[in-house]
Design a protein around this motif. Structure first.
Motif, PDB file in Angstrom:
ATOM      1  N   GLU A 137       7.963  43.986  11.508  1.00 19.99           N
ATOM      2  CA  GLU A 137       8.925  44.148  12.603  1.00 19.99           C
ATOM      3  C   GLU A 137       8.514  45.234  13.592  1.00 19.99           C
ATOM      4  OE1 GLU A 137      12.119  42.632  13.212  1.00 19.99           O
ATOM      5  OE2 GLU A 137      11.156  41.103  11.975  1.00 19.99           O
ATOM      6  N   GLU A 138       7.981  46.347  13.059  1.00 20.18           N
ATOM      7  CA  GLU A 138       7.777  47.500  13.952  1.00 20.18           C
ATOM      8  C   GLU A 138       6.651  47.250  14.947  1.00 20.18           C
ATOM      9  OE1 GLU A 138       6.946  47.905  10.676  1.00 20.18           O
ATOM     10  OE2 GLU A 138       4.926  48.770  10.591  1.00 20.18           O
ATOM     11  N   LEU A 139       5.830  46.209  14.699  1.00 18.72           N
ATOM     12  CA  LEU A 139       4.734  45.949  15.635  1.00 18.72           C
ATOM     13  C   LEU A 139       5.290  45.594  17.020  1.00 18.72           C
ATOM     14  CD1 LEU A 139       1.689  45.731  16.060  1.00 18.72           C
ATOM     15  CD2 LEU A 139       1.828  43.326  15.469  1.00 18.72           C
ATOM     16  N   LYS A 140       6.380  44.835  17.020  1.00 17.34           N
ATOM     17  CA  LYS A 140       6.933  44.438  18.316  1.00 17.34           C
ATOM     18  C   LYS A 140       7.405  45.655  19.110  1.00 17.34           C
ATOM     19  CE  LYS A 140       9.998  41.505  20.836  1.00 17.34           C
ATOM     20  NZ  LYS A 140      11.105  40.567  20.879  1.00 17.34           N
ATOM     21  N   SER A 141       8.075  46.591  18.428  1.00 20.71           N
ATOM     22  CA  SER A 141       8.544  47.754  19.185  1.00 20.71           C
ATOM     23  C   SER A 141       7.356  48.585  19.657  1.00 20.71           C
ATOM     24  CB  SER A 141       9.533  48.586  18.372  1.00 20.71           C
ATOM     25  OG  SER A 141       9.199  48.585  17.031  1.00 20.71           O
ATOM     26  N   ARG A 142       6.288  48.631  18.863  1.00 15.85           N
ATOM     27  CA  ARG A 142       5.076  49.349  19.293  1.00 15.85           C
ATOM     28  C   ARG A 142       4.528  48.723  20.577  1.00 15.85           C
ATOM     29  NH1 ARG A 142       1.236  49.232  14.247  1.00 15.85           N
ATOM     30  NH2 ARG A 142      -0.392  49.031  15.788  1.00 15.85           N
ATOM     31  N   VAL A 143       4.430  47.376  20.537  1.00 12.33           N
ATOM     32  CA  VAL A 143       3.887  46.656  21.692  1.00 12.33           C
ATOM     33  C   VAL A 143       4.762  46.885  22.925  1.00 12.33           C
ATOM     34  CG1 VAL A 143       3.492  44.348  22.639  1.00 12.33           C
ATOM     35  CG2 VAL A 143       2.714  44.893  20.329  1.00 12.33           C
ATOM     36  N   MET A 144       6.084  46.720  22.738  1.00 12.55           N
ATOM     37  CA  MET A 144       6.981  46.819  23.885  1.00 12.55           C
ATOM     38  C   MET A 144       6.969  48.238  24.460  1.00 12.55           C
ATOM     39  SD  MET A 144       7.753  43.756  24.230  1.00 12.55           S
ATOM     40  CE  MET A 144       8.764  43.940  25.688  1.00 12.55           C
TER      41      MET A 144
END
Lengths: 192, 266
Positions: B62-69
């Motif tokens: 899940e945390e990959l998306k927040s990293r990307v965004m």
């Protein structure tokens, strides 16, 4: 398809908010493919992250005529992955694994086996291993035909034939299977 | 080269797989521009490859998306100043106005509270990530079942079409006991093969099905011997006979007629 066209337009026009949709739509597929190349979850996550950042920065240059949005993203990801895999450590690791137990099965080494296995299981019976190998090396890993011939120990002509049959089989398998796309679109729509 | 000949070269498939050099790619693109059918063909092949790649989809953490965004948010020009720094200073200023013994208790209380919240949130995140993993597994399973059901329904519907006729391919002198079945439907233009009764092909060899049209053998496809069900083959209109030959692995462009294993007149 309409949904994808909207994404493409918004990406090309530099609409930052579309990146969330783009991520939801493509991140799992990209992550799956990149993991198959680098076999390391942390590195694969870095590559996926870099891919979306590059996609955001270069979104204006995407040309739908040259390939699907996914293929474009996959190319960016693959170049990132190849850069990583060219490092000395990776080369050593890959040279010690032969193609037979290497390319196809080495993902079993990673902790993603459970999910990966489902993906493989679906294709078994639909596409023979030898055709999967060609697609894996050409499309996922970006090798040239002579490189594939050398890796698989096959004459060039056989690689060409297998590429043809592989794609024909894939088309046969997926031609009427719009189901998965519909589901993905339905799931992504609320985020648009 | 005419369009059909071009389709036979296999250049199209190589192009879609990214195996062509620049000159070949230009050739393919020129044909695609001249013939909408070829453009459509490319589009469908690309779609199939995309679908194939999706088979390997794995939900990233899940945390990959927040990293990307976060990276994307930060990558453009950033107009708003760093938030809340000033507010915090103001806040602590008003706190200091309270009597000195209230402060430590408040701080400790808040710390305990935030620890509890943090634990609750961590648990919830853990549950969420395992649920979303499970969800993606179920979703893939469901799609898998749907597809196999559709395939079975297609085969069943096709065999029950009024126009479907079975043909028994009988063994030649090469192996008189060999037998296979082909189901042809001229109206629907479909051909199914049941290769189960055939013996396993010799190592390094494969069976291939051919249609004889006015003396020319046209490829109906390489036989997937391991396939348990009926195999969908390329339908060739106007076939006068159906023939199975033994070919090198991967199939041939022209049949090895001396290795004709079984055939039947249509």
């Amino acid at each position: 398809m309409k949904h994808l066209e909207t994404i493409i337009k918004r990406l090309q026009s530099g609409d930052r908010a579309v990146m969330s949709t783009l991520y939801d739509e493509f991140a799992p597929a990209l992550y799956g493919v990149v993991l198959r190349i680098v076999h390391d979850e942390a590195i694969a996550q870095d590559i996926v992250q870099e891919t979306f950042i590059k996609a955001w920065k270069n979104g204006g240059s995407y040309d739908p005529g040259k390939g699907t949005l996914f293929t474009w993203l996959l190319n960016i990801a693959r170049n990132g992955a190849i850069d990583k895999t060219r490092s000395a450590a990776f080369r050593n690791q890959r040279q010690t694994a032969s193609i037979s137990d290497g390319e196809r099965n080495s993902s079993a080494l990673s902790t993603v086996t459970a999910t990966d296995h489902i993906g493989l299981r679906k294709m078994v019976g639909a596409l023979e291993d030898k055709y999967q190998d060609v697609i894996e090396l050409a499309y996922f890993q970006g090798f040239t035909q002579p490189e594939i011939a050398e890796r698989l120990g096959l004459p060039l002509g056989t690689v060409k034939t297998r590429a043809r049959i592989a794609l024909r089989e894939l088309r046969k398998f997926f031609s009427e299977a719009g189901v998965s796309k519909t589901i993905i679109i339905a799931l992504a729509l609320p985020f648009v | 080269m005419n369009k059909d000949k071009f389709l036979q070269t296999g250049l199209l498939e190589q192009y879609v797989l990214g195996l062509t050099d620049e000159a070949e790619a230009r050739e393919v693109e020129a044909y695609a521009e001249a013939y909408p059918e070829i453009a459509q063909e490319i589009k469908e092949m690309r779609g199939a490859l995309d679908d194939y790649a999706r088979q390997y989809a794995i939900m990233p953490p899940e945390e990959l998306k927040s990293r990307v965004m976060k990276e994307i948010e930060g990558s453009g020009h950033r107009s708003d100043p760093a938030p809340s720094a000033g507010q915090e200073i103001n806040g602590s200023g008003s706190f200091s106005a309270l009597s000195s013994w209230v402060n430590p208790i408040l701080v400790i209380g808040l710390m305990c509270l935030s620890f509890l919240f943090y634990r609750g949130k961590a648990n919830a995140e853990l549950q969420l990530s395992s649920l979303s993993n499970e969800y993606s597994v179920f979703r893939q399973d469901c799609e898998e079942e749907k597809e196999s059901l559709r395939q079975a329904q297609r085969v069943y519907a096709s065999l029950n079409q009024p126009g479907t006729r079975p043909y028994e391919l009988k063994g030649t002198a090469l192996n008189p006991n060999a037998v296979a079945w082909v189901y042809l439907n001229q109206e629907e233009q479909v051909a199914y093969l049941n290769a189960q009764p055939l013996p396993a092909p010799p190592p390094g060899k494969t069976y291939q099905l051919w249609a004889d049209v006015e003396g020319e053998m046209i490829n109906m496809g390489v036989v997937d011997y391991l396939q348990k069900d009926l195999q969908l083959m390329n339908f060739i209109a106007g076939a006068e006979s159906l023939n199975i030959t033994i070919e090198p692995e991967g199939g041939s462009d022209h049949p090895t007629v001396e290795l004709l294993l079984a055939n039947v007149k249509v």
